[in-house]
Scaffold this active site. Structure first.
Site, PDB file in Angstrom:
ATOM      1  N   ASP A 445       0.824  -1.214   0.000  1.00 43.22           N
ATOM      2  CA  ASP A 445       0.000   0.000   0.000  1.00 43.22           C
ATOM      3  C   ASP A 445       0.862   1.270   0.000  1.00 43.22           C
ATOM      4  O   ASP A 445       2.074   1.230   0.263  1.00 43.22           O
ATOM      5  CB  ASP A 445      -0.918  -0.032   1.227  1.00 43.22           C
ATOM      6  CG  ASP A 445      -2.225   0.715   1.020  1.00 43.22           C
ATOM      7  OD1 ASP A 445      -2.293   1.538   0.089  1.00 43.22           O
ATOM      8  OD2 ASP A 445      -3.172   0.493   1.795  1.00 43.22           O
ATOM      9  N   ASP A 512     -10.847   1.789  -3.103  1.00 39.81           N
ATOM     10  CA  ASP A 512     -11.430   1.461  -1.802  1.00 39.81           C
ATOM     11  C   ASP A 512     -12.950   1.505  -1.865  1.00 39.81           C
ATOM     12  O   ASP A 512     -13.622   1.026  -0.961  1.00 39.81           O
ATOM     13  CB  ASP A 512     -10.958   2.467  -0.740  1.00 39.81           C
ATOM     14  CG  ASP A 512      -9.580   2.113  -0.197  1.00 39.81           C
ATOM     15  OD1 ASP A 512      -9.096   1.006  -0.494  1.00 39.81           O
ATOM     16  OD2 ASP A 512      -8.995   2.943   0.524  1.00 39.81           O
TER      17      ASP A 512
HETATM   18  C1  GLA Z   1      -5.753   1.809   2.314  1.00 38.77           C
HETATM   19  C2  GLA Z   1      -6.181   0.652   1.449  1.00 38.77           C
HETATM   20  C3  GLA Z   1      -7.229  -0.171   2.147  1.00 38.77           C
HETATM   21  C4  GLA Z   1      -6.699  -0.657   3.474  1.00 38.77           C
HETATM   22  C5  GLA Z   1      -6.218   0.514   4.312  1.00 38.77           C
HETATM   23  C6  GLA Z   1      -5.512   0.044   5.557  1.00 38.77           C
HETATM   24  O1  GLA Z   1      -6.761   2.747   2.441  1.00 38.77           O
HETATM   25  O2  GLA Z   1      -6.628   1.113   0.210  1.00 38.77           O
HETATM   26  O3  GLA Z   1      -7.627  -1.261   1.351  1.00 38.77           O
HETATM   27  O4  GLA Z   1      -5.667  -1.580   3.250  1.00 38.77           O
HETATM   28  O5  GLA Z   1      -5.324   1.334   3.591  1.00 38.77           O
HETATM   29  O6  GLA Z   1      -5.036   1.108   6.312  1.00 38.77           O
END
Ligand code: GLA
Length: 710
Positions: A445, A512
């Site tokens: 990420d 997301d």
């Molecule tokens: C980001 C990712 C999510 C999740 C969060 C965790 O927003 O896109 O899918 O993994 O971080 O903090």
């Protein structure tokens, strides 16, 4: 004339009497071999359509190159001094498209400053794509500074063009945005250090007159990018793509060279054809390694079910649910490491929190493997929290400006990846934790953008770029070392969906936002440049955590099946019948997985042009069609849904996937010509109340399996 062909397109260059290298033509393939007659007639336009440009040659458009010399001048006059067909050079640490069919190298030179530009064009014949990058070398005796160094310049004549860019934000990435520019400069760019959710490097350009060609451009790059389309008063357009010149000033010592990222271009007769070609290109020439053509596992991810509040007990309980519905891999998301109880700490401390997981990641992974699940985990390697052991031990690892309070975003700062020691720390700490639990999967990420750029190791004027080179070095190191591990890139959802990272990591967390209705738009937009085999899509909790809307589980599944399927569900709140529905969905997905993940995607009706979305995936003798009605229209007679891409002469059997919320089911035979011309006539199939009443966002969808029987 010098030509480079793909199966269906031709790119034609010419050199004039003043040794100016021009682009004669880029479009549908032409068969002529002798151009002598043509050259005597076609004289003038060549000087206007240059392969590379700079200031000082009486061309006042945006240029592909701008160099500042030690004497303070900026003039570079590039002259052709040779070309040859050659092997495509290795440009690592930059990523590069693999398996080029043919590469053409042009050498351009400024005789006063002795700056050399080697411009490369590589053809990927079957998918009708051509890529280009250049290597700029300072052949002079004093240093010079590159102020702009674009990867590709394409000059065309004409002044009626339409541009489509793919813009958005967190939760609404890559929504097509159409522009009708007049005379002037149109820019699409990113200055945040990432390819970004706001402006993807992919652009489409459509010629509205003459040959009416459709062009697509993209860049193998994950940092600040720039695409410029300049329409002039002289009936010409220049398209440039490459590294953003924002804050860019790269010093070149004598004999030193700078290599730009690789740009991609494609020409076709329609946007649909562009999409097909770009997908083929990504599948054959971008994604690589053990996973390139391998079916991807159905994952379960715990993020929405637990957020930071994860306990071993909850994880095991979710794992039982995941195993029960037939998921194959468990992804342990944020919160498993250091003292991570919220977003304000522990970035950089990549060791398990034993208060949450008593036997660490290794113990948990063993336990999950005992349940038949493979194991992967989330990391955000490029970040550091002030409240972390890493920062306490190595504050100098952070991207921070001495004497200035850093801008903290989501509780974190960035690491300075231009520092080799930081890169080594990352490789070591990640290798250690991956080996400890024998990770099968990594979700990588990236949740904040760059502000406090500062380096003691590199060059400030090239910081953004050197950061990306550092990132590629770390990722290349890890992906080479662990070729069996499936890497998924993520950036607050889909903030780094780009061809650069896809050369290392075969899939991307698309967004997301998992609301089925919003996802249709995000996925449709993404699919303009990237195939469904790189696009992760999850069935998530209802009501949706991003929009608050409710969508039936069958609709959520139908939409997620357009990509790489996963589940992000709180099984502890599910009924037995929900569990059974998800088990059946997973079974169906696995049965048709190769087709769904790697079939030829075809957009039949777009949600951006109508109130429904219809897409298909086509295989050898089979296809799947998904139909989504986006509006609940009372008392409307059903319109047929025309399919596409089927063999008109053949007979097919069409079977609707049974849905728990629809009583009716459907199975019939029809010819390809019937399905593509008369279409699927579904009558009141969408009027079924049991389907609609579960949704607050009023979508309804059905999925059909179509098999050729003769
Ligand atoms: C980001 C990712 C999510 C999740 C969060 C965790 O927003 O896109 O899918 O993994 O971080 O903090």
């Amino acid at each position: 004339m010098i030509r480079l062909d793909t199966e269906n397109t031709t790119l034609l260059f010419s050199v004039d009497g003043n040794n100016i290298l021009g682009v004669e033509y880029y479009g549908k393939r032409i068969t002529d071999t002798n151009f002598d007659g043509l050259l005597s007639v076609h004289r003038e336009p060549r000087a206007e359509r240059l392969v590379a440009s700079s200031f000082g040659a009486y061309d006042f458009r945006e240029s592909s190159l701008l160099a500042e010399y030690a004497d303070g001048t900026f003039v570079t006059r590039l002259r052709y001094c040779g070309h040859n067909f050659t092997k495509k050079p290795d440009i690592s640490p930059l990523p590069s498209a693999r398996d080029a069919d043919e590469t053409l190298e042009f050498c351009l030179w400024d005789e006063v400053t002795e700056l050399t530009v080697k411009q490369y064009f590589s053809a990927y014949k079957k998918c009708d794509v051509i890529t280009s990058f250049c290597v700029i070398e300072n052949g002079g005796k004093s240093p010079c500074w590159l102020r702009k160094a674009m990867s590709l310049q394409l000059d065309l004549s004409g002044d009626k063009f339409e541009i489509t860019t793919f813009n958005g934000a967190w939760g609404r990435e890559r929504i097509p945005s159409r522009h009708k520019p007049g005379i002037g400069i149109f820019r699409n760019d990113s200055k945040s250090g990432a390819s970004s959710a706001e402006s993807n490097p992919l652009i489409y350009v459509e010629e509205k007159r003459g040959a009416k060609r459709h062009f697509a451009f993209n860049l193998l790059y994950s940092g600040n990018h720039l695409e410029e389309v300049e329409i002039t008063s002289y009936n010409s357009v220049r398209i440039l793509t490459g590294i953003n010149d924002f804050m860019f000033r790269k010093k070149l010592m004598p004999c030193q060279a700078f290599t730009t990222p690789e740009a991609v271009m494609c020409v076709a007769e329609s946007d649909e054809e562009l999409e097909t070609r770009m997908h083929a290109f990504v599948k054959r020439h971008i994604v690589r390694g053990e996973w390139a053509e391998r079916e991807r596992p159905v994952v379960f991810n715990n993020w929405e079910a637990t957020y930071f509040d994860m306990t071993e007990e909850k994880i095991l309980c979710l794992a039982d649910g995941a195993a029960q519905i037939g998921a194959e891999l468990f992804v342990l998301d944020d919160g498993w490491f250091g003292q991570r109880y919220d977003e304000n700490s522990s970035m950089g401390d990549w060791y398990p929190n034993c208060k949450k997981l008593k036997d660490g990641l290794a113990g948990l992974a063993d336990n999950l493997r005992g349940k038949g699940l493979k194991f992967g985990f989330w990391v955000e390697p490029e970040m550091i929290s002030k409240n972390s052991d890493l920062y306490r031990a190595h504050p100098e690892y952070a991207m921070e400006i001495p004497g200035r309070e850093p801008y903290i975003q989501r509780g974190e700062m960035m690491l300075d990846l231009t520092n080799p020691e930081v890169r080594q720390y990352l490789v070591d700490s990640l290798s250690h934790v991956m080996e400890e639990c024998k990770a099968d999967f990594i979700k990588w990420d990236f949740n904040r953008l760059m502000t406090d750029v500062f380096t003691v190791c590199g060059e400030m004027g090239a910081y953004f770029h050197e950061y990306i080179l550092g990132l590629y070095e770390v990722i290349r190191n890890l992906t080479d070392r662990y070729p069996h591990v499936l890497f998924e890139s993520c950036a607050s959802g889909g903030g780094r969906m780009d061809l650069g990272l896809l050369c290392f990591m075969p899939q991307v967390w698309t967004s997301d936002n998992t609301d089925a209705r919003d996802r249709i738009a995000i996925q449709e937009g993404t699919l303009f440049g990237y195939p469904q085999s790189v696009m992760s899509a999850h069935v998530s909790i209802c009501p949706n955590h991003q929009t608050g809307d409710s969508t039936s589980i069958e609709n959520r599944f139908n939409v997620a099946s357009c990509g790489l399927l996963g589940f992000e569900i709180d099984f502890m709140k599910c009924t037995a019948s929900d569990m059974e529905t998800m088990r059946r969905q997973t079974e169906y997905y696995k049965q048709h997985r190769r087709l769904l993940q790697f079939g030829r995607y075809r957009k039949v009706e777009s949600c951006f042009d109508s109130d429904r979305s219809v897409w298909m995936v086509l295989g050898e003798n089979e296809a799947i069609a998904v139909i989504v009605e986006l509006e609940n229209k009372v008392c409307r007679h059903g319109e047929p849904y025309l399919l596409s891409g089927l063999d008109e002469e053949s007979l097919y059997e069409v079977t609707m996937r049974p849905q728990c919320n629809v009583e009716q089911t459907l199975s019939f035979q029809a010819t390809g010509s019937y399905l593509c011309n008369v279409g699927l006539v579904l009558g009141d199939l969408f009027a079924d109340e049991t389907d609609r009443h579960e949704n607050s966002n009023s979508i309804a969808s059905r999925m059909f399996y179509i098999r050729k029987i003769s």
